[in-house]
Design a protein around this motif. Structure first.
Motif, PDB file in Angstrom:
ATOM      1  N   THR A 195     -16.961  -6.042  -5.291  1.00 62.29           N
ATOM      2  CA  THR A 195     -17.118  -5.021  -6.329  1.00 62.29           C
ATOM      3  C   THR A 195     -18.566  -4.987  -6.816  1.00 62.29           C
ATOM      4  N   GLN A 196     -19.174  -3.806  -6.799  1.00 57.23           N
ATOM      5  CA  GLN A 196     -20.553  -3.675  -7.264  1.00 57.23           C
ATOM      6  C   GLN A 196     -20.587  -3.705  -8.781  1.00 57.23           C
ATOM      7  N   VAL A 197     -21.538  -4.461  -9.342  1.00 61.77           N
ATOM      8  CA  VAL A 197     -21.635  -4.572 -10.795  1.00 61.77           C
ATOM      9  C   VAL A 197     -22.388  -3.378 -11.366  1.00 61.77           C
ATOM     10  N   GLU A 198     -22.217  -3.172 -12.668  1.00 66.98           N
ATOM     11  CA  GLU A 198     -22.751  -2.006 -13.345  1.00 66.98           C
ATOM     12  C   GLU A 198     -23.263  -2.422 -14.724  1.00 66.98           C
ATOM     13  N   ILE A 199     -23.791  -1.460 -15.471  1.00 70.14           N
ATOM     14  CA  ILE A 199     -24.048  -1.709 -16.890  1.00 70.14           C
ATOM     15  C   ILE A 199     -22.995  -0.977 -17.713  1.00 70.14           C
ATOM     16  N   TRP A 200     -22.685  -1.553 -18.879  1.00 74.20           N
ATOM     17  CA  TRP A 200     -21.678  -0.964 -19.761  1.00 74.20           C
ATOM     18  C   TRP A 200     -21.978  -1.413 -21.188  1.00 74.20           C
ATOM     19  N   SER A 201     -21.501  -0.656 -22.135  1.00 74.96           N
ATOM     20  CA  SER A 201     -21.695  -1.040 -23.533  1.00 74.96           C
ATOM     21  C   SER A 201     -21.196  -2.463 -23.751  1.00 74.96           C
ATOM     22  N   CYS A 202     -21.991  -3.276 -24.419  1.00 70.97           N
ATOM     23  CA  CYS A 202     -21.665  -4.692 -24.593  1.00 70.97           C
ATOM     24  C   CYS A 202     -20.412  -4.836 -25.461  1.00 70.97           C
ATOM     25  N   ASN A 203     -19.487  -5.686 -25.003  1.00 66.41           N
ATOM     26  CA  ASN A 203     -18.231  -5.875 -25.738  1.00 66.41           C
ATOM     27  C   ASN A 203     -17.772  -7.327 -25.798  1.00 66.41           C
ATOM     28  N   GLY A 204     -18.555  -8.248 -25.237  1.00 65.91           N
ATOM     29  CA  GLY A 204     -18.216  -9.661 -25.310  1.00 65.91           C
ATOM     30  C   GLY A 204     -17.107 -10.098 -24.381  1.00 65.91           C
ATOM     31  N   GLY A 205     -16.669  -9.219 -23.490  1.00 67.48           N
ATOM     32  CA  GLY A 205     -15.582  -9.559 -22.579  1.00 67.48           C
ATOM     33  C   GLY A 205     -15.971 -10.590 -21.543  1.00 67.48           C
ATOM     34  N   ALA A 206     -14.951 -11.206 -20.937  1.00 66.63           N
ATOM     35  CA  ALA A 206     -15.200 -12.199 -19.884  1.00 66.63           C
ATOM     36  C   ALA A 206     -15.919 -11.579 -18.699  1.00 66.63           C
ATOM     37  N   ASN A 207     -15.712 -10.275 -18.495  1.00 70.93           N
ATOM     38  CA  ASN A 207     -16.375  -9.591 -17.380  1.00 70.93           C
ATOM     39  C   ASN A 207     -17.834  -9.269 -17.673  1.00 70.93           C
ATOM     40  N   GLN A 208     -18.287  -9.611 -18.889  1.00 69.52           N
ATOM     41  CA  GLN A 208     -19.696  -9.460 -19.243  1.00 69.52           C
ATOM     42  C   GLN A 208     -20.340 -10.795 -19.611  1.00 69.52           C
ATOM     43  N   THR A 209     -19.634 -11.878 -19.377  1.00 68.49           N
ATOM     44  CA  THR A 209     -20.133 -13.208 -19.732  1.00 68.49           C
ATOM     45  C   THR A 209     -20.590 -13.918 -18.470  1.00 68.49           C
ATOM     46  N   TRP A 210     -21.862 -14.173 -18.391  1.00 67.87           N
ATOM     47  CA  TRP A 210     -22.488 -14.735 -17.191  1.00 67.87           C
ATOM     48  C   TRP A 210     -23.062 -16.109 -17.498  1.00 67.87           C
ATOM     49  N   THR A 211     -23.000 -16.999 -16.527  1.00 69.11           N
ATOM     50  CA  THR A 211     -23.614 -18.320 -16.633  1.00 69.11           C
ATOM     51  C   THR A 211     -24.679 -18.470 -15.559  1.00 69.11           C
ATOM     52  N   HIS A 212     -25.911 -18.754 -15.987  1.00 69.43           N
ATOM     53  CA  HIS A 212     -26.972 -19.083 -15.032  1.00 69.43           C
ATOM     54  C   HIS A 212     -26.980 -20.591 -14.887  1.00 69.43           C
ATOM     55  N   SER A 213     -26.555 -21.078 -13.721  1.00 68.34           N
ATOM     56  CA  SER A 213     -26.338 -22.506 -13.512  1.00 68.34           C
ATOM     57  C   SER A 213     -27.617 -23.209 -13.106  1.00 68.34           C
ATOM     58  N   THR A 214     -27.555 -24.536 -13.116  1.00 69.05           N
ATOM     59  CA  THR A 214     -28.719 -25.321 -12.691  1.00 69.05           C
ATOM     60  C   THR A 214     -29.015 -25.136 -11.214  1.00 69.05           C
ATOM     61  N   SER A 215     -28.063 -24.604 -10.454  1.00 64.21           N
ATOM     62  CA  SER A 215     -28.304 -24.318  -9.039  1.00 64.21           C
ATOM     63  C   SER A 215     -28.661 -22.850  -8.823  1.00 64.21           C
ATOM     64  N   ASN A 216     -29.006 -22.168  -9.937  1.00 66.04           N
ATOM     65  CA  ASN A 216     -29.541 -20.802  -9.893  1.00 66.04           C
ATOM     66  C   ASN A 216     -28.511 -19.738  -9.549  1.00 66.04           C
ATOM     67  N   GLN A 217     -27.241 -20.060  -9.661  1.00 68.29           N
ATOM     68  CA  GLN A 217     -26.218 -19.037  -9.494  1.00 68.29           C
ATOM     69  C   GLN A 217     -25.986 -18.317 -10.823  1.00 68.29           C
ATOM     70  N   LEU A 218     -25.597 -17.063 -10.757  1.00 65.75           N
ATOM     71  CA  LEU A 218     -25.126 -16.310 -11.913  1.00 65.75           C
ATOM     72  C   LEU A 218     -23.640 -16.080 -11.713  1.00 65.75           C
ATOM     73  N   THR A 219     -22.822 -16.805 -12.478  1.00 65.28           N
ATOM     74  CA  THR A 219     -21.374 -16.762 -12.269  1.00 65.28           C
ATOM     75  C   THR A 219     -20.702 -15.997 -13.403  1.00 65.28           C
ATOM     76  N   VAL A 220     -19.554 -15.413 -13.063  1.00 59.78           N
ATOM     77  CA  VAL A 220     -18.731 -14.714 -14.032  1.00 59.78           C
ATOM     78  C   VAL A 220     -17.301 -15.209 -13.864  1.00 59.78           C
ATOM     79  N   TYR A 221     -16.545 -15.223 -14.947  1.00 50.41           N
ATOM     80  CA  TYR A 221     -15.199 -15.794 -14.987  1.00 50.41           C
ATOM     81  C   TYR A 221     -15.289 -17.315 -14.793  1.00 50.41           C
ATOM     82  N   SER A 222     -14.141 -17.971 -14.692  1.00 49.29           N
ATOM     83  CA  SER A 222     -14.123 -19.428 -14.578  1.00 49.29           C
ATOM     84  C   SER A 222     -12.923 -19.852 -13.762  1.00 49.29           C
TER      85      SER A 222
END
Length: 545
Positions: A439-466
């Protein structure tokens, strides 16, 4: 084990795979500022109290193949007891495949080959234990082992009870002849069977990095293989290094990425390459499992295997796997934060010619001192620097420093939050909270959802969900051209899933060097994200947090 299976260990169709080695020599320069941006959430570990630092020991397969025997295991244990390896921290003496007969007994139990193990596995374990060492054994999460002996699939409870009754302390659990049953199901069954015995048995998952094992391995085993089998050559070691180095966020005390056994002392590896493998494995907090003929090991081989300064980096109680700070033209800089505030730095020259590799104290997360102390972990020599860390590194060589002084940011901690598209005033968003790969990512009005929560890890990944739903931000099909779509895909550690969050507000792909870009500088909800040539535009400005 020597296994032939199709493709790499990643879930994509074959046309979407790119070997890490294929682009090892053409990587673009990447610098990752290791600043403290937040607090990483610890991974859920198995909780059996074992492998709080990476396990150290011996396994017979690389040097002996199927020629395992009680006498071999005993002589190896005795050699480790007297040659300095046990004192250096090596504690497991592990039996690999071919130790049993080709049939179970009438009660369904595995039978140690009486010709190879006349005192049985228990007698062998008793001898190993008498030296203060521990015994490991091998089995397979399939109907047969890789060499064709009885496997444990469907016999987990019986076999775990046998291992416990024999005094086994470590199980390497392979992946051959698995009949297509999902790995997590098969490995979890043995995890539970081992736990039910009441004996502490370290559980080493050997499923060759398949099925994204790093995303679920921490709750099942103490370590998991991240790749296929290693062989005693520089090219094999290099390929495995590149596959393993990007998975740092999944490792920690009790649960480690395993890039396979050490080939130090084997095959065509030179003395320089032996030191490199040992350095890189220590920097990556990998299990140190020697795979050479220990009783006949040369003094050079033993000096590598027992280097206390390098071992201390691997065994550091903070339990951080080192990460790539920069990589350009086959010249790599890795940094690993240590428990006392020091940072271990590895300067690795992949190329065939001597080269100077340079980084800085700031780049590895060190600040606040007018001078830093550098200890060369191979020579033991000490020096000071005001900030530049540099060495002339021989072809295929690695220089390792322990850097002391000032303060440490922790070697680059993870940060979690919304990834704000500055120009649009929106957030990077996974449409409709889907977990569908591609699924291609997009921009959307910020709402704090899990689908807008990203983690930049120490291994340089940008992850979403858990958990099992975790996805990584991914450059489609390993493409590196402007206009490449940016999507979500199961995390696999490849470089098209690694991103640098830069101090100038851009987010660049490690593999491509291109910027994360809002297509057409549009600001409407649903505008897609892509890769594009960095141009300083507001549609390429992002903040995370």
């Amino acid at each position: 084990m020597s296994i032939t299976f199709a493709g790499r260990r990643f879930p994509r169709p074959s046309f979407r795979r790119t070997s890490a080695l294929a682009f090892a020599g053409v990587l673009l320069a990447v610098t990752v500022p290791l600043v403290s941006l937040g607090t990483a959430q610890p991974a859920a570990a198995l909780g059996n109290g074992l492998a709080l630092t990476p396990q150290m020991g011996f396994n017979d397969w690389n040097a002996y193949g199927c020629n395992v025997s009680e006498s071999l295991i005993k002589s190896t244990a005795q050699a480790m007891h007297t040659n300095g390896m046990q004192a250096a921290g090596y504690s497991y003496v592990n039996i690999d495949d071919c130790w049993m007969t080709h049939s179970r007994d009438s009660g369904g139990h595995l039978v140690p080959d009486p010709a190879k193990f006349p005192d049985g596995i228990k007698g062998t374990a008793d001898y190993v234990h008498s030296l203060g060492l521990k015994l490991g054994i091998y089995e397979d999460a399939g109907t047969a082992t890789c060499a064709g002996y009885p496997g444990s699939l469907g016999h987990e409870t019986t076999d775990a009870q046998s291992f416990a009754s024999w005094g086994v302390d470590y199980l390497k659990y392979d992946n051959c002849n698995n009949t297509g049953v999902p790995a997590q199901t098969r490995y979890t069954a043995m995890r539970d069977a081992l736990a039910a015995t009441g004996r502490s048995i370290l559980f080493s998952l050997c499923n060759w990095g398949q099925e994204n094992v790093w995303t679920w391995g921490a709750g099942v085993g103490n370590s998991w293989r991240t790749t296929g089998d290693i062989s005693p050559s520089f090219s094999s070691m290099l390929s495995i290094f590149h596959s393993n180095v990007g998975l740092a966020s999944y490792a920690g005390p009790g649960h480690w990425n395993d890039p396979d056994m050490l080939e130090v002392g084997n095959g065509s590896l030179t003395a320089t390459e032996n030191r490199t493998e040992f350095s890189l494995w220590a920097e990556m907090a990998a299990p140190l499992i020697a795979g050479t003929n220990i009783p006949s090991a040369s003094s050079d081989t033993l000096s590598v295997l027992t280097n206390s300064r390098v071992i201390a980096v691997d065994q550091d109680p903070l339990g951080k796997q080192g990460t790539m700070v920069s990589s350009s033209g086959g010249l790599d800089v890795l940094a690993k934060p240590l428990a006392n505030g020091d940072v271990s730095v590895a300067l690795f020259n992949e190329t065939g010619s001597t080269a100077t590799i340079t980084t800085t104290a700031a780049a590895i997360g060190k600040t606040g001192a007018s001078a830093y102390t550098l200890t060369d972990l191979w020579s033991g020599a000490s020096s000071t620097t005001s900030g530049t860390i540099s060495a002339s590194v021989p072809a295929h060589g690695t220089v390792m420093y322990r850097v002391a002084g000032g303060t440490s940011s922790g070697g680059g901690t993870s940060v979690t939050g919304e990834l704000h598209a500055v120009g649009a005033g929106k957030c990077l968003d996974v449409p409709d909270s889907t977990t569908t790969a591609g699924t291609q990512v997009e921009i959307w009005s910020c709402n704090g959802g899990a689908n807008q929560t990203w983690t930049h890890s120490t291994s340089n990944q940008l992850t979403v969900y858990s958990g099992s739903s975790q996805m990584c931000l991914d450059a489609y099909d390993n493409q590196t051209t402007p206009g490449t779509k940016v999507e979500i895909w199961p995390c696999n550690g490849q470089r098209n899933q690694q991103w640098t969050v830069n101090s100038n507000g851009t987010v660049t792909g490690v593999q491509s060097g291109l910027c994360l870009d809002v297509t057409g500088a549009a600001t409407a909800d649903g505008t897609l994200a892509q890769l594009w040539t960095c141009n300083g535009g507001g549609n390429q400005q992002w903040t995370l947090g």
